[in-house]
Design a protein around this motif. Structure first.
Motif, PDB file in Angstrom:
ATOM      1  N   PHE A 138      -4.888   5.129   7.090  1.00  0.00           N
ATOM      2  CA  PHE A 138      -5.049   6.542   6.729  1.00  0.00           C
ATOM      3  C   PHE A 138      -4.060   6.857   5.613  1.00  0.00           C
ATOM      4  O   PHE A 138      -3.992   6.113   4.633  1.00  0.00           O
ATOM      5  N   ALA A 139      -3.312   7.943   5.763  1.00  0.00           N
ATOM      6  CA  ALA A 139      -2.299   8.259   4.749  1.00  0.00           C
ATOM      7  C   ALA A 139      -1.218   9.090   5.389  1.00  0.00           C
ATOM      8  O   ALA A 139      -1.503  10.011   6.163  1.00  0.00           O
TER       9      ALA A 139
ATOM     10  N   PHE B 262       2.840  10.764   4.280  1.00  0.00           N
ATOM     11  CA  PHE B 262       3.762  11.026   3.190  1.00  0.00           C
ATOM     12  C   PHE B 262       5.199  11.026   3.705  1.00  0.00           C
ATOM     13  O   PHE B 262       5.458  11.388   4.856  1.00  0.00           O
TER      14      PHE B 262
ATOM     15  N   GLY C 218       9.048  12.681   3.420  1.00  0.00           N
ATOM     16  CA  GLY C 218       9.455  14.074   3.470  1.00  0.00           C
ATOM     17  C   GLY C 218       9.757  14.706   2.123  1.00  0.00           C
ATOM     18  O   GLY C 218       9.911  15.924   2.032  1.00  0.00           O
TER      19      GLY C 218
ATOM     20  N   TYR D 164       0.830  -1.204   0.000  1.00  0.00           N
ATOM     21  CA  TYR D 164       0.000   0.000   0.000  1.00  0.00           C
ATOM     22  C   TYR D 164       0.863   1.252   0.000  1.00  0.00           C
ATOM     23  O   TYR D 164       0.885   2.030   0.970  1.00  0.00           O
TER      24      TYR D 164
ATOM     25  N   TYR E 281       4.292  10.163  -5.793  1.00  0.00           N
ATOM     26  CA  TYR E 281       3.768  11.353  -6.425  1.00  0.00           C
ATOM     27  C   TYR E 281       4.922  12.228  -6.895  1.00  0.00           C
ATOM     28  O   TYR E 281       5.986  12.269  -6.273  1.00  0.00           O
TER      29      TYR E 281
ATOM     30  N   TYR F  13       1.231   3.494  -7.978  1.00  0.00           N
ATOM     31  CA  TYR F  13       0.499   2.968  -6.837  1.00  0.00           C
ATOM     32  C   TYR F  13       0.711   1.461  -6.770  1.00  0.00           C
ATOM     33  O   TYR F  13       1.284   0.865  -7.690  1.00  0.00           O
ATOM     34  N   TRP F  14       0.266   0.859  -5.665  1.00  0.00           N
ATOM     35  CA  TRP F  14       0.594  -0.550  -5.401  1.00  0.00           C
ATOM     36  C   TRP F  14       2.101  -0.811  -5.575  1.00  0.00           C
ATOM     37  O   TRP F  14       2.508  -1.873  -6.044  1.00  0.00           O
TER      38      TRP F  14
ATOM     39  N   TYR G 234      -0.911   4.208   2.094  1.00  0.00           N
ATOM     40  CA  TYR G 234      -2.356   4.258   2.282  1.00  0.00           C
ATOM     41  C   TYR G 234      -2.832   2.970   2.956  1.00  0.00           C
ATOM     42  O   TYR G 234      -3.980   2.551   2.779  1.00  0.00           O
TER      43      TYR G 234
ATOM     44  N   ALA H 272       2.321   4.537  -2.661  1.00  0.00           N
ATOM     45  CA  ALA H 272       2.218   5.273  -3.910  1.00  0.00           C
ATOM     46  C   ALA H 272       3.352   6.294  -3.987  1.00  0.00           C
ATOM     47  O   ALA H 272       3.965   6.641  -2.974  1.00  0.00           O
TER      48      ALA H 272
ATOM     49  N   PRO I  15       0.236  17.672  -6.102  1.00  0.00           N
ATOM     50  CA  PRO I  15       0.957  16.438  -6.421  1.00  0.00           C
ATOM     51  C   PRO I  15       0.239  15.676  -7.522  1.00  0.00           C
ATOM     52  O   PRO I  15      -0.993  15.738  -7.651  1.00  0.00           O
ATOM     53  N   LYS I  16       1.034  14.961  -8.298  1.00  0.00           N
ATOM     54  CA  LYS I  16       0.481  14.147  -9.374  1.00  0.00           C
ATOM     55  C   LYS I  16       0.836  12.694  -9.102  1.00  0.00           C
ATOM     56  O   LYS I  16       2.010  12.353  -8.908  1.00  0.00           O
ATOM     57  N   LEU I  17      -0.182  11.837  -9.100  1.00  0.00           N
ATOM     58  CA  LEU I  17       0.048  10.413  -8.836  1.00  0.00           C
ATOM     59  C   LEU I  17       0.839   9.788  -9.971  1.00  0.00           C
ATOM     60  O   LEU I  17       0.474   9.914 -11.141  1.00  0.00           O
TER      61      LEU I  17
ATOM     62  N   TYR J 258       7.350  12.351  -3.736  1.00  0.00           N
ATOM     63  CA  TYR J 258       6.908  11.920  -2.413  1.00  0.00           C
ATOM     64  C   TYR J 258       6.401  10.481  -2.478  1.00  0.00           C
ATOM     65  O   TYR J 258       5.675  10.111  -3.411  1.00  0.00           O
TER      66      TYR J 258
END
Lengths: 119, 112
Positions: free
Chosen positions: B100-101, B103, B105, B38, B42, B55-56, B97, B40, B50-52, B93
């Motif tokens: 919660f979430a 990030f 630094g 879990y 960015y 993920y996974w 997830y 991701a 931020p742009k994804l 970054y």
């Protein structure tokens, strides 16, 4: 097209209050879990909190630094997410983003609204 | 709370060279029920949200160039840019997830 539009940012004095809004379109807002993320100037991203959908119990969770100071709410009839902030301090200064929380994440972020806490 | 520690804080890489960013989690992000991590990644450029990108741990978001790849499992993860391009200059970054979430630094990538 998914759109998230934050508003309500501005200059506020320490100790003051402010309410941010996030107007959403392009997906079923009432089914969505929604999150606020903030970013202090020149710093990294910080998860602020999240509100689940009504069908999932409207549970709200907050990051420790804002618990008791910030309140997340939603109005599904208006497709709008809110963040009410009180007892603001200079360290609350930053850009506040709303995002849709999904697993896995989707690239649904607003452009952010700037909050400046200063005397 | 799950803490993500990114390294390095910044790196300068020559155009066409490899850039590697690390992200270490204080807790296991692998969920055995679905065999997924879990986490991701960015990309963020100045003045933008931020742009994804991934993920996974290793699945590229649609439209992300294949020079970007993610790897790792459990508590240690890596984002690799195989051949740095000028448009890759940004801050990257990691995000968990799992609970919660949170990030990392951030890692600032620049051109050497």
């Amino acid at each position: 097209e998914v759109q998230l539009l934050e508003s309500g940012g501005g200059l506020v004095k320490p100790g003051g209050s402010l309410t941010l809004s996030c107007a959403v379109s392009g997906f079923n807002f009432s089914d969505a879990w929604m999150t606020w993320v903030r970013q202090a100037p020149g710093k990294g991203l910080e998860w602020v909190g999240r509100i689940k959908s009504k069908t999932d119990g409207l549970t709200i969770d907050y990051a420790a630094p804002v618990k008791g100071k910030f309140t997340i709410s939603r109005d599904d009839s208006k497709n709008t997410l809110y963040l009410h902030m009180k007892s603001l301090r200079t360290e609350d200064t930053g850009v506040y983003y709303c995002t849709r929380e999904t697993t896995p994440p989707t690239d649904d972020w607003g452009q952010g609204t700037l909050v400046i806490v200063s005397s | 709370d799950i803490v993500l520690t990114q390294s390095p804080d910044s790196l300068a890489v020559s155009l066409g060279e490899r850039a590697t960013i690390n992200c270490k989690s204080s807790q296991n992000l692998f969920y055995s029920s679905n065999n997924k991590n879990y986490i991701a990644w960015y990309q963020q450029k100045p003045g933008q949200p931020p742009k994804l990108f991934i993920y996974w741990a290793s699945t590229r978001e649609s439209g992300v160039p294949d020079r970007f790849s993610g790897s790792g499992s459990g508590t240690d993860f890596t984002l690799t840019i195989s051949s740095l391009q000028p448009e890759d200059v940004a801050v990257y970054y990691c995000q968990q997830y799992f609970t919660f979430a949170t990030f990392g630094g951030g890692t600032k990538v620049e051109i050497k």
